[in-house]
Design a protein around this motif. Sequence first.
Motif, mmCIF file in Angstrom:
data_model
loop_
_atom_site.group_PDB
_atom_site.id
_atom_site.type_symbol
_atom_site.label_atom_id
_atom_site.label_comp_id
_atom_site.label_asym_id
_atom_site.label_seq_id
_atom_site.Cartn_x
_atom_site.Cartn_y
_atom_site.Cartn_z
ATOM 1 N N GLY A 1 0.823 -1.196 0.000
ATOM 2 C CA GLY A 1 0.000 0.000 0.000
ATOM 3 C C GLY A 1 0.853 1.239 0.000
ATOM 4 O O GLY A 1 2.061 1.167 -0.217
ATOM 5 N N PRO A 2 0.229 2.349 0.224
ATOM 6 C CA PRO A 2 -1.123 2.556 0.749
ATOM 7 C C PRO A 2 -2.198 2.428 -0.335
ATOM 8 O O PRO A 2 -1.938 2.608 -1.519
ATOM 9 N N PHE A 3 -3.413 2.111 0.130
ATOM 10 C CA PHE A 3 -4.583 1.959 -0.727
ATOM 11 C C PHE A 3 -5.675 2.911 -0.250
ATOM 12 O O PHE A 3 -5.808 3.144 0.952
ATOM 13 N N PRO A 4 -6.489 3.428 -1.152
ATOM 14 C CA PRO A 4 -7.545 4.349 -0.737
ATOM 15 C C PRO A 4 -8.699 3.660 0.002
ATOM 16 O O PRO A 4 -9.377 4.284 0.806
ATOM 17 N N HIS A 5 -8.872 2.360 -0.249
ATOM 18 C CA HIS A 5 -9.997 1.637 0.354
ATOM 19 C C HIS A 5 -9.496 0.377 1.058
ATOM 20 O O HIS A 5 -8.575 -0.292 0.568
ATOM 21 N N ARG A 6 -10.116 0.041 2.163
ATOM 22 C CA ARG A 6 -9.753 -1.160 2.915
ATOM 23 C C ARG A 6 -9.867 -2.398 2.043
ATOM 24 O O ARG A 6 -9.017 -3.291 2.098
ATOM 25 N N ALA A 7 -10.909 -2.478 1.235
ATOM 26 C CA ALA A 7 -11.110 -3.642 0.367
ATOM 27 C C ALA A 7 -9.931 -3.841 -0.580
ATOM 28 O O ALA A 7 -9.563 -4.976 -0.890
#
Length: 83
Positions: free
Chosen positions: A56-62
């Motif tokens: 990550g980082p990712f914008p959404h947990r999914a």
Amino acid sequence: MQLKVEPDGTLHAVYQEEIDLSSLGPLEIRRGSHVEPNANSLWEADLSPVSGPVLGPFPHRADAIQAEQAWLETFWLPAFLQV
């Protein structure tokens, strides 16, 4: 769901509830990662429990969970088949 079977019959899998794994024998469940928000409220998958990277980082947990599962299935599960 991928199941890896060792010659002694031991199974390894990324836990999901698609099938009742307890029907295959006693379970030993261990954490493979931690999916948490960082200081910028973006999501990261920390795979250090299985000696892996931080994704990550990712914008959404999914998105972080999807990356976590892909990494575990690509790098962690095959490691159990090496001789």
